[in-house]
Scaffold this motif. Structure first.
Motif, mmCIF file in Angstrom:
data_model
loop_
_atom_site.group_PDB
_atom_site.id
_atom_site.type_symbol
_atom_site.label_atom_id
_atom_site.label_comp_id
_atom_site.label_asym_id
_atom_site.label_seq_id
_atom_site.Cartn_x
_atom_site.Cartn_y
_atom_site.Cartn_z
ATOM 1 N N LEU A 1 67.857 69.702 39.939
ATOM 2 C CA LEU A 1 68.612 68.630 39.297
ATOM 3 C C LEU A 1 67.669 67.654 38.590
ATOM 4 N N ILE A 2 66.536 67.345 39.197
ATOM 5 C CA ILE A 2 65.560 66.454 38.559
ATOM 6 C C ILE A 2 65.068 67.072 37.252
ATOM 7 N N ALA A 3 64.769 68.388 37.270
ATOM 8 C CA ALA A 3 64.298 69.061 36.056
ATOM 9 C C ALA A 3 65.376 69.064 34.972
ATOM 10 N N ALA A 4 66.632 69.312 35.371
ATOM 11 C CA ALA A 4 67.727 69.321 34.396
ATOM 12 C C ALA A 4 67.936 67.935 33.801
ATOM 13 N N ARG A 5 67.814 66.912 34.623
ATOM 14 C CA ARG A 5 67.962 65.541 34.129
ATOM 15 C C ARG A 5 66.860 65.208 33.125
ATOM 16 N N ALA A 6 65.651 65.699 33.365
ATOM 17 C CA ALA A 6 64.572 65.491 32.402
ATOM 18 C C ALA A 6 64.899 66.175 31.075
ATOM 19 N N GLY A 7 65.479 67.386 31.139
ATOM 20 C CA GLY A 7 65.885 68.072 29.926
ATOM 21 C C GLY A 7 66.972 67.327 29.169
ATOM 22 N N MET A 8 67.927 66.753 29.918
ATOM 23 C CA MET A 8 68.965 65.938 29.280
ATOM 24 C C MET A 8 68.348 64.731 28.577
ATOM 25 N N GLY A 9 67.263 64.214 29.152
ATOM 26 C CA GLY A 9 66.595 63.069 28.550
ATOM 27 C C GLY A 9 66.043 63.375 27.166
ATOM 28 N N VAL A 10 65.612 64.630 26.947
ATOM 29 C CA VAL A 10 65.121 65.012 25.621
ATOM 30 C C VAL A 10 66.241 64.917 24.593
ATOM 31 N N GLY A 11 67.407 65.499 24.935
ATOM 32 C CA GLY A 11 68.547 65.409 24.024
ATOM 33 C C GLY A 11 69.009 63.983 23.830
ATOM 34 N N GLY A 12 69.008 63.203 24.911
ATOM 35 C CA GLY A 12 69.414 61.809 24.815
ATOM 36 C C GLY A 12 68.512 60.998 23.907
ATOM 37 N N ALA A 13 67.215 61.292 23.928
ATOM 38 C CA ALA A 13 66.284 60.576 23.059
ATOM 39 C C ALA A 13 66.590 60.843 21.588
ATOM 40 N N LEU A 14 66.873 62.105 21.263
ATOM 41 C CA LEU A 14 67.198 62.448 19.875
ATOM 42 C C LEU A 14 68.491 61.776 19.429
#
Length: 503
Positions: free
Chosen positions: A112-125
């Motif tokens: 879940l921590i890794a997936a949340r980090a991935g969501m952060g990439v999309g959120g930044a864009l």
């Protein structure tokens, strides 16, 4: 490309015929990203039970998303200015949807921590383009109102997360709070492709990839040290080493940004007192919002015994107050009367007063005491957040609209993550100091399970409540000090600019 075309790309386009519909699409995209800053907080008890997550795990589930966003927003802003803001919105929505799918299907805290980090990439864009597009499609006459509505969604995303999360958790398992993002991302993707005009500055700065790496590593090291401090001890190697690495890397980031021709963040902005004042205020209001909601949802569920839906409903007055005041234009009418510094000072004082009321009255009178604090805090956010967004954007050249939006988003994300880390660390330290003999006190449920008898469990619960109160009061003091500092710097900048304007 001709010089005329480039100039048209860099300058605001004025009133776009579909500007209000486009604003709605932008706000929908941004709302989804912002909800995920706080929606997880109401699921803390569920994650603690079902994934066997400790308090540190929970903090990293929240901070992984915020820290990745914080590190990438400035680079994404540069990329949006150069390659196109619409392209960044499309890529961000796609990546955010895929990350949400991975988070909803996670089987462990690490996944879940890794997936949340991935969501952060999309959120930044996504986040780096929303405010920049607003600046492009609205002229000066309507831009203040548009930014006010944008800021309303910005505030609503932070405040409404626990409510929406509570509704979802009352009917579904915890993964549903992420899977619900997928259809919203799909709708947003279609609407962006159909409605949002492309805008870019072909002569813009090149993306600063090393700067993004340095800022992300530096902030991660510092926040990791703050989170780990209560468990390992503030003078231990496990804490001092990442803190030192984080501080050194952030120092290297500053030096790198000063020497390269295309910096991710132009450090000369910090010579502008208007910019510095808005920066201080933006970080502190996000600090108070993120940290207080992290603590409040635990207080409502762990201490007062409410379920996820009830806890989410009881945080709703904060969001409703923000929406009501911004939609009625109260803040927009106060700014001409009080000025930008005065409005920010009043707003931040109200945020601090609300936090203090939640801590003191909530501990004495339960939810009835919290209600006043939530309303007061919401009024403060409604006044201060749009005013600070305007101050930041006005201190940055128009051709740097993407970078300006990235700065604003970075401050909000970093402040939110810092609030969770710092106030969570205060809570853990106070809790550990009051119940040092309880084995397995990494979280309240673990401490209660390890307690020896009913009397010991009561003592553990009281210690947790005391830790919550202490951390909320620390947040109130920090927000008040930051608000007064921001107002002072903005006032000084206005006085310095007055002789220049007269000349």
């Amino acid at each position: 490309m001709t010089a005329t075309t480039a100039e048209n790309h860099t300058a605001p386009t004025g009133r776009h015929p579909q500007r209000w519909l486009i604003l709605g699409v932008i706000c929908l995209s941004q709302l989804t990203v912002l909800l995920d800053n706080t929606v997880l907080s109401v699921a803390i008890p569920s994650l603690t039970r079902e994934l066997d997550a400790s308090t540190v795990d929970i903090q990293w589930m929240i901070n992984a998303y915020s820290l990745v966003q914080s590190g990438l927003l400035l680079t994404a802003g540069n990329a949006a200015d150069r390659y196109g803001r619409k392209k960044m919105l499309v890529c961000g929505l796609a990546l955010f949807g895929l990350g949400s799918l991975a988070a909803g299907l996670a089987q462990s805290a690490t996944q879940l921590i890794a997936a949340r980090a991935g969501m952060g990439v999309g959120g930044a864009l996504l986040m780096t383009t929303t405010l920049a597009v607003v600046v492009q499609i609205f002229d000066d006459a309507e831009r203040v109102k548009a930014i006010g509505l944008w800021s309303t969604v910005n505030s609503l995303g932070f405040a409404a997360g626990p409510l929406i999360g509570g509704v979802m958790l009352d009917h579904f398992w915890w993964g549903a709070i992420f899977l619900v993002n997928i259809p919203v991302a799909a709708i947003g993707l279609f609407a962006v492709l159909a409605l949002v005009p492309e805008s870019k500055n072909p002569q813009g700065d090149r993306p600063d990839l090393l700067g993004a790496l340095l800022s992300t590593v530096g902030m991660t090291g510092v926040v990791y040290a703050i989170i780990s401090g209560p468990g390992h001890g503030w003078t231990s190697t496990e804490v001092l080493a990442p803190a030192a690495v984080g501080a050194l890397v952030l120092g290297g980031f500053v030096l790198w940004e000063l020497r390269i021709p295309y910096p991710m963040l132009d450090m000369h902005f910090f010579r502008n007192q208007r910019f510095i004042g808005a920066v201080a205020g933006a970080i502190l209001v996000a600090f108070g919002m993120g940290g207080s909601l992290f603590l409040l949802t635990q207080h409502l569920q762990f201490v007062l015994g409410h379920g996820p839906l009830d806890a989410g409903l009881r945080t709703a007055p904060l969001a409703l107050t923000v929406v009501a005041l911004n939609l009625t234009g109260v803040g927009a009418r106060l700014v001409p009367k009080l000025g930008t510094p005065g409005t920010i000072a009043v707003g931040m004082t109200l945020v601090a007063g609300g936090l203090a009321a939640i801590a003191v009255l909530g501990g004495r009178y339960g939810y009835g005491g919290m209600l006043l604090g939530l309303v007061v805090m919401g009024a403060g956010v409604a006044l201060s957040m749009p005013t600070m967004a305007n101050a930041i954007m006005s201190a940055i050249p128009p051709e740097k609209a993407g970078v300006g939006a990235g700065v604003n988003g970075t401050l909000a994300e970093f402040g939110n993550g810092l609030g969770v880390a710092v106030l969570g660390a205060v809570l853990n330290s106070r809790f550990a100091a009051l119940v040092p003999t309880v084995v397995g006190a990494a979280s309240l449920p673990a401490a209660l399970a390890a307690a020896d008898g009913p009397a010991e469990r009561v003592r553990v619960s009281d210690a947790f409540a005391s830790g919550l109160q202490t951390s909320q009061l620390v947040g109130a003091v920090a927000v008040l000090a930051g608000g007064l500092l921001a107002a002072m710097l903005l006032r000084r900048a206005e006085r310095a600019d007055s002789p220049k304007a007269a000349a």
